[in-house]
Design a protein around this motif. Structure first.
Motif, PDB file in Angstrom:
ATOM      1  N   ASN A  42      -8.731  20.034   6.632  1.00 48.27           N
ATOM      2  CA  ASN A  42      -8.195  19.714   7.953  1.00 48.27           C
ATOM      3  C   ASN A  42      -8.415  20.843   8.947  1.00 48.27           C
ATOM      4  OD1 ASN A  42      -6.772  16.995   8.048  1.00 48.27           O
ATOM      5  ND2 ASN A  42      -5.967  17.824   6.142  1.00 48.27           N
ATOM      6  N   ALA A  43      -8.367  22.089   8.467  1.00 52.10           N
ATOM      7  CA  ALA A  43      -8.665  23.210   9.358  1.00 52.10           C
ATOM      8  C   ALA A  43     -10.111  23.130   9.835  1.00 52.10           C
ATOM      9  CB  ALA A  43      -8.414  24.536   8.642  1.00 52.10           C
ATOM     10  N   GLN A  44     -11.024  22.716   8.956  1.00 49.36           N
ATOM     11  CA  GLN A  44     -12.425  22.553   9.333  1.00 49.36           C
ATOM     12  C   GLN A  44     -12.621  21.353  10.252  1.00 49.36           C
ATOM     13  OE1 GLN A  44     -14.296  22.286   5.519  1.00 49.36           O
ATOM     14  NE2 GLN A  44     -14.236  24.488   5.142  1.00 49.36           N
ATOM     15  N   GLN A  45     -11.862  20.276  10.005  1.00 49.91           N
ATOM     16  CA  GLN A  45     -12.021  19.056  10.786  1.00 49.91           C
ATOM     17  C   GLN A  45     -11.661  19.266  12.256  1.00 49.91           C
ATOM     18  OE1 GLN A  45     -13.177  16.053  10.115  1.00 49.91           O
ATOM     19  NE2 GLN A  45     -12.676  15.380   8.052  1.00 49.91           N
ATOM     20  N   VAL A  46     -10.634  20.066  12.537  1.00 44.62           N
ATOM     21  CA  VAL A  46     -10.157  20.179  13.912  1.00 44.62           C
ATOM     22  C   VAL A  46     -10.798  21.328  14.670  1.00 44.62           C
ATOM     23  CG1 VAL A  46      -7.944  19.140  13.354  1.00 44.62           C
ATOM     24  CG2 VAL A  46      -8.175  21.613  13.246  1.00 44.62           C
ATOM     25  N   THR A  47     -11.681  22.096  13.994  1.00 46.18           N
ATOM     26  CA  THR A  47     -12.410  23.125  14.721  1.00 46.18           C
ATOM     27  C   THR A  47     -13.583  22.481  15.445  1.00 46.18           C
ATOM     28  OG1 THR A  47     -13.699  23.602  12.731  1.00 46.18           O
ATOM     29  CG2 THR A  47     -11.790  25.003  13.166  1.00 46.18           C
ATOM     30  N   GLU A  54      -7.218  22.410  21.020  1.00 45.79           N
ATOM     31  CA  GLU A  54      -7.069  22.569  19.574  1.00 45.79           C
ATOM     32  C   GLU A  54      -5.692  22.122  19.092  1.00 45.79           C
ATOM     33  OE1 GLU A  54     -10.175  26.196  18.505  1.00 45.79           O
ATOM     34  OE2 GLU A  54      -8.091  26.667  19.026  1.00 45.79           O
ATOM     35  N   LEU A  55      -4.632  22.627  19.716  1.00 53.99           N
ATOM     36  CA  LEU A  55      -3.285  22.267  19.279  1.00 53.99           C
ATOM     37  C   LEU A  55      -2.967  20.790  19.517  1.00 53.99           C
ATOM     38  CD1 LEU A  55      -1.161  25.423  20.211  1.00 53.99           C
ATOM     39  CD2 LEU A  55      -2.111  24.750  18.000  1.00 53.99           C
ATOM     40  N   PRO A  56      -3.345  20.192  20.681  1.00 52.49           N
ATOM     41  CA  PRO A  56      -3.135  18.746  20.826  1.00 52.49           C
ATOM     42  C   PRO A  56      -3.851  17.923  19.769  1.00 52.49           C
ATOM     43  CG  PRO A  56      -3.529  19.732  22.978  1.00 52.49           C
ATOM     44  CD  PRO A  56      -3.774  20.800  21.963  1.00 52.49           C
ATOM     45  N   VAL A  57      -5.045  18.360  19.352  1.00 47.75           N
ATOM     46  CA  VAL A  57      -5.770  17.646  18.307  1.00 47.75           C
ATOM     47  C   VAL A  57      -5.038  17.767  16.977  1.00 47.75           C
ATOM     48  CG1 VAL A  57      -7.881  17.657  16.913  1.00 47.75           C
ATOM     49  CG2 VAL A  57      -8.033  17.743  19.396  1.00 47.75           C
ATOM     50  N   VAL A  58      -4.566  18.975  16.657  1.00 41.09           N
ATOM     51  CA  VAL A  58      -3.793  19.171  15.422  1.00 41.09           C
ATOM     52  C   VAL A  58      -2.556  18.285  15.433  1.00 41.09           C
ATOM     53  CG1 VAL A  58      -2.440  20.826  14.063  1.00 41.09           C
ATOM     54  CG2 VAL A  58      -4.614  21.521  15.046  1.00 41.09           C
ATOM     55  N   TRP A  59      -1.864  18.209  16.561  1.00 40.82           N
ATOM     56  CA  TRP A  59      -0.657  17.389  16.671  1.00 40.82           C
ATOM     57  C   TRP A  59      -0.995  15.910  16.492  1.00 40.82           C
ATOM     58  CZ3 TRP A  59       4.043  16.600  15.854  1.00 40.82           C
ATOM     59  CH2 TRP A  59       4.814  15.675  16.550  1.00 40.82           C
ATOM     60  N   ALA A  60      -2.128  15.471  17.067  1.00 39.76           N
ATOM     61  CA  ALA A  60      -2.540  14.071  16.926  1.00 39.76           C
ATOM     62  C   ALA A  60      -2.846  13.739  15.465  1.00 39.76           C
ATOM     63  CB  ALA A  60      -3.768  13.796  17.793  1.00 39.76           C
ATOM     64  N   VAL A  61      -3.519  14.646  14.768  1.00 34.90           N
ATOM     65  CA  VAL A  61      -3.820  14.420  13.350  1.00 34.90           C
ATOM     66  C   VAL A  61      -2.532  14.443  12.525  1.00 34.90           C
ATOM     67  CG1 VAL A  61      -5.085  15.268  11.335  1.00 34.90           C
ATOM     68  CG2 VAL A  61      -6.122  15.409  13.608  1.00 34.90           C
ATOM     69  N   ALA A  62      -1.607  15.345  12.871  1.00 35.80           N
ATOM     70  CA  ALA A  62      -0.329  15.418  12.155  1.00 35.80           C
ATOM     71  C   ALA A  62       0.444  14.108  12.304  1.00 35.80           C
ATOM     72  CB  ALA A  62       0.506  16.589  12.673  1.00 35.80           C
ATOM     73  N   PHE A 138     -15.566  12.289  21.780  1.00 35.10           N
ATOM     74  CA  PHE A 138     -15.856  13.284  20.748  1.00 35.10           C
ATOM     75  C   PHE A 138     -14.567  13.711  20.048  1.00 35.10           C
ATOM     76  CE2 PHE A 138     -16.356  17.869  19.699  1.00 35.10           C
ATOM     77  CZ  PHE A 138     -17.370  17.767  18.761  1.00 35.10           C
ATOM     78  N   GLU A 139     -13.526  13.939  20.849  1.00 31.67           N
ATOM     79  CA  GLU A 139     -12.236  14.360  20.301  1.00 31.67           C
ATOM     80  C   GLU A 139     -11.599  13.245  19.474  1.00 31.67           C
ATOM     81  OE1 GLU A 139      -8.047  15.255  22.393  1.00 31.67           O
ATOM     82  OE2 GLU A 139      -9.628  16.663  22.946  1.00 31.67           O
ATOM     83  N   LYS A 140     -11.657  12.014  19.991  1.00 28.82           N
ATOM     84  CA  LYS A 140     -11.081  10.884  19.251  1.00 28.82           C
ATOM     85  C   LYS A 140     -11.796  10.678  17.912  1.00 28.82           C
ATOM     86  CE  LYS A 140      -9.257   8.209  23.147  1.00 28.82           C
ATOM     87  NZ  LYS A 140      -9.361   6.945  23.920  1.00 28.82           N
ATOM     88  N   THR A 141     -13.111  10.881  17.910  1.00 34.39           N
ATOM     89  CA  THR A 141     -13.877  10.730  16.669  1.00 34.39           C
ATOM     90  C   THR A 141     -13.436  11.760  15.639  1.00 34.39           C
ATOM     91  OG1 THR A 141     -15.793   9.891  17.889  1.00 34.39           O
ATOM     92  CG2 THR A 141     -16.196  10.755  15.681  1.00 34.39           C
ATOM     93  N   LYS A 142     -13.221  12.996  16.084  1.00 34.07           N
ATOM     94  CA  LYS A 142     -12.781  14.042  15.171  1.00 34.07           C
ATOM     95  C   LYS A 142     -11.389  13.735  14.623  1.00 34.07           C
ATOM     96  CE  LYS A 142     -13.794  18.284  15.565  1.00 34.07           C
ATOM     97  NZ  LYS A 142     -14.819  18.312  14.510  1.00 34.07           N
ATOM     98  N   GLY A 145     -11.616  10.947  12.027  1.00 33.54           N
ATOM     99  CA  GLY A 145     -12.173  11.464  10.782  1.00 33.54           C
ATOM    100  C   GLY A 145     -11.161  12.289  10.006  1.00 33.54           C
ATOM    101  N   ALA A 146     -10.397  13.116  10.725  1.00 36.36           N
ATOM    102  CA  ALA A 146      -9.386  13.946  10.062  1.00 36.36           C
ATOM    103  C   ALA A 146      -8.266  13.098   9.469  1.00 36.36           C
ATOM    104  CB  ALA A 146      -8.811  14.956  11.059  1.00 36.36           C
ATOM    105  N   VAL A 147      -7.867  12.031  10.188  1.00 40.01           N
ATOM    106  CA  VAL A 147      -6.798  11.157   9.688  1.00 40.01           C
ATOM    107  C   VAL A 147      -7.263  10.385   8.455  1.00 40.01           C
ATOM    108  CG1 VAL A 147      -5.354   9.155  10.246  1.00 40.01           C
ATOM    109  CG2 VAL A 147      -5.652  10.967  11.925  1.00 40.01           C
ATOM    110  N   ARG A 148      -8.543   9.962   8.450  1.00 43.27           N
ATOM    111  CA  ARG A 148      -9.083   9.285   7.260  1.00 43.27           C
ATOM    112  C   ARG A 148      -9.085  10.224   6.058  1.00 43.27           C
ATOM    113  NH1 ARG A 148     -12.924   6.967  10.875  1.00 43.27           N
ATOM    114  NH2 ARG A 148     -14.385   8.631  10.354  1.00 43.27           N
ATOM    115  N   THR A 149      -9.510  11.457   6.279  1.00 42.43           N
ATOM    116  CA  THR A 149      -9.498  12.451   5.201  1.00 42.43           C
ATOM    117  C   THR A 149      -8.080  12.677   4.703  1.00 42.43           C
ATOM    118  OG1 THR A 149     -11.431  13.576   6.129  1.00 42.43           O
ATOM    119  CG2 THR A 149     -10.078  14.832   4.585  1.00 42.43           C
ATOM    120  N   ASP A 150      -7.140  12.769   5.640  1.00 47.16           N
ATOM    121  CA  ASP A 150      -5.740  12.988   5.283  1.00 47.16           C
ATOM    122  C   ASP A 150      -5.198  11.823   4.456  1.00 47.16           C
ATOM    123  OD1 ASP A 150      -2.960  14.434   6.069  1.00 47.16           O
ATOM    124  OD2 ASP A 150      -2.723  12.261   6.174  1.00 47.16           O
ATOM    125  N   PHE A 151      -5.610  10.597   4.776  1.00 51.83           N
ATOM    126  CA  PHE A 151      -5.101   9.437   4.035  1.00 51.83           C
ATOM    127  C   PHE A 151      -5.489   9.523   2.559  1.00 51.83           C
ATOM    128  CE2 PHE A 151      -5.113   5.153   2.352  1.00 51.83           C
ATOM    129  CZ  PHE A 151      -3.942   4.618   2.869  1.00 51.83           C
TER     130      PHE A 151
END
Length: 305
Positions: A42-47, A54-62, A138-142, A145-151
Motif C-alpha cells: 500500500n505504501a508503494q501503491q499510493v506513491t 498523498e494524504l487524501p489518497v491514503v485516506w481514500a484507500v483507508a 490517474f488518482e482514481k485509478t491508483k 488499484g490499492a483498494v483491490r489489493t487491500d481486499f
C-alpha cells in the motif's frame, strides 16, 4: 442477590474481555506476515501522486479498506456459523495464495524482462509533468488499484484470524475479528501515511538552522528509499513464512516431518523454532512455485481455447 448477580455479571464480562485479549494477540501474531506485505504494497501503491494529494489518497484507500472489512467480517462469521468445515480449506487457499504471490513477485523481479521499478517511477514522473494527463482519473485509478489489493490482503487477514478463533463462541469471534479489522486498518494506513510523508519530514528538518536537525533530516531523506526496499523484502519473506506455516499445518505428515527435523537439530527452543520457520518458508516457496506454474499453464490453455 442483586449485588451478587451484578458481580457475577462483571466477572463474566471480565472473563470475556480477557479471552478476547488473548485471542486477539494470537490472531495478530498469525497475521503479522500479511501485514508486512500489506504495509509495503500500500505504501508503494499510493506513491507517485502529487505531494499535496498523498494524504487524501491514503485516506481514500483507508476508507475503501474499512468498506472491505465491513464485507469480509460478516462473511467470515457466516462461514464460521453455517460452514465451519470450510475454514481449513479457506486457510489453505489463503496460504497457497500468499506463497504464490511471493514467488510471482520474485519471478517478476528477477526473471521478467519487462519494465523495471525504475521504469514505473519514470512513467509516474512523466505522467505528473504531462499537462494532457487527467490527474483526477490517474488518482482514481491508483485508489481503485490499492483498494483491490487491500481486499485480497484483508481477506487473508480475516480468514487467518478466523482460524485462530474457530473454537470460540460467536460473541468472542465477533469481538476479535472486529478488533483485528479496525486495529489493522488504522495501524497500517497510519504507518502508510507516515511513510509517504517521510521525505517531506526529512526535507523540513534539513532546512532547519540547527546542524543536528539538518543532519537528521538529510539522513531521513537518504534512508526513505531503503526503508521501502526493506519493507518489501520483509513482506515477501513473511509471506513465505506465514503461508508455508498455514499449508504445513493443514498437511499433518508434512507438519510432523518438520517438527521431527527441527527436534533433530537440537540447540534449544529458539534454534528449533528458527529451523521450523525456515522449513515452513522453504515449503512455502516450493508450493508457491508449483501454483505459479499451474497458473501459467492454465493461462496458456485459456488463451488457446
Amino acid at each position: 442477590m442483586a449485588g451478587s448477580s451484578f458481580f457475577a455479571l462483571f466477572d463474566d464480562i471480565a472473563t470475556i474481555l480477557d479471552d478476547v485479549s488473548v485471542m486477539t494477540k494470537v490472531a495478530a501474531k498469525k497475521t503479522a506476515g500479511v501485514l508486512g506485505d500489506d504495509l509495503a504494497l500500500n505504501a508503494q501503491q499510493v506513491t507517485g501522486v502529487p505531494v499535496n494529494r498523498e494524504l487524501p489518497v491514503v485516506w481514500a484507500v483507508a476508507k475503501g479498506s474499512f468498506v472491505n472489512k465491513l464485507i469480509l467480517v460478516p462473511a467470515a462469521l457466516l462461514i464460521s456459523a453455517f460452514a465451519p468445515w470450510a475454514i481449513t480449506p479457506l486457510l489453505m487457499l489463503g496460504g497457497a495464495f500468499l506463497c504464490y504471490e511471493g514467488v510471482e513477485k520474485l519471478a517478476h523481479k528477477y526473471l521478467s524482462h519487462g519494465a523495471s521499478p525504475e521504469g514505473h517511477h519514470a512513467a509516474r514522473a512523466e505522467a505528473l509533468q504531462d499537462q494532457t494527463v487527467d490527474m483526477v482519473a490517474f488518482e482514481k485509478t491508483k485508489i481503485k488499484g490499492a483498494v483491490r489489493t487491500d481486499f485480497i490482503l484483508s481477506a487473508e487477514i480475516i480468514v487467518i484470524s478466523l482460524g485462530a478463533v474457530a473454537g470460540a463462541d460467536f460473541t468472542r469471534q465477533v469481538a476479535v475479528l472486529s478488533i483485528i479489522a479496525i486495529g489493522m486498518t488504522v495501524g497500517v494506513y497510519g504507518l502508510v501515511a507516515g511513510i509517504v510523508k517521510l521525505d517531506d519530514l526529512g526535507l523540513y528538518l534539513s532546512q532547519k538552522s540547527s546542524q543536528a536537525l539538518a543532519w537528521l533530516g538529510k539522513r531521513i531523506v537518504g534512508a526513505a528509499p531503503y526503508l521501502m526496499k526493506t519493507l518489501s523484502v520483509v513482506g515477501t519473506a513473511a509471506m513465505f513464512m506465514v503461508g508455508g506455516a498455514i499449508l504445513t499445518h493443514g498437511i499433518p505428515p508434512v507438519h510432523t516431518a518438520i517438527e521431527h527435523a527441527a527436534a533433530a537439530v537440537g540447540g534449544g527452543g529458539v534454534v528449533q523454532a528458527v529451523v521450523s520457520t525456515l522449513l515452513n518458508a522453504l515449503f512455502g516457496i516450493v508450493a508457491g512455485a508449483v501454483v505459479l506454474g499451474l497458473v501459467g499453464v492454465a493461462k496458456r490453455l485459456f488463451k488457446k481455447a
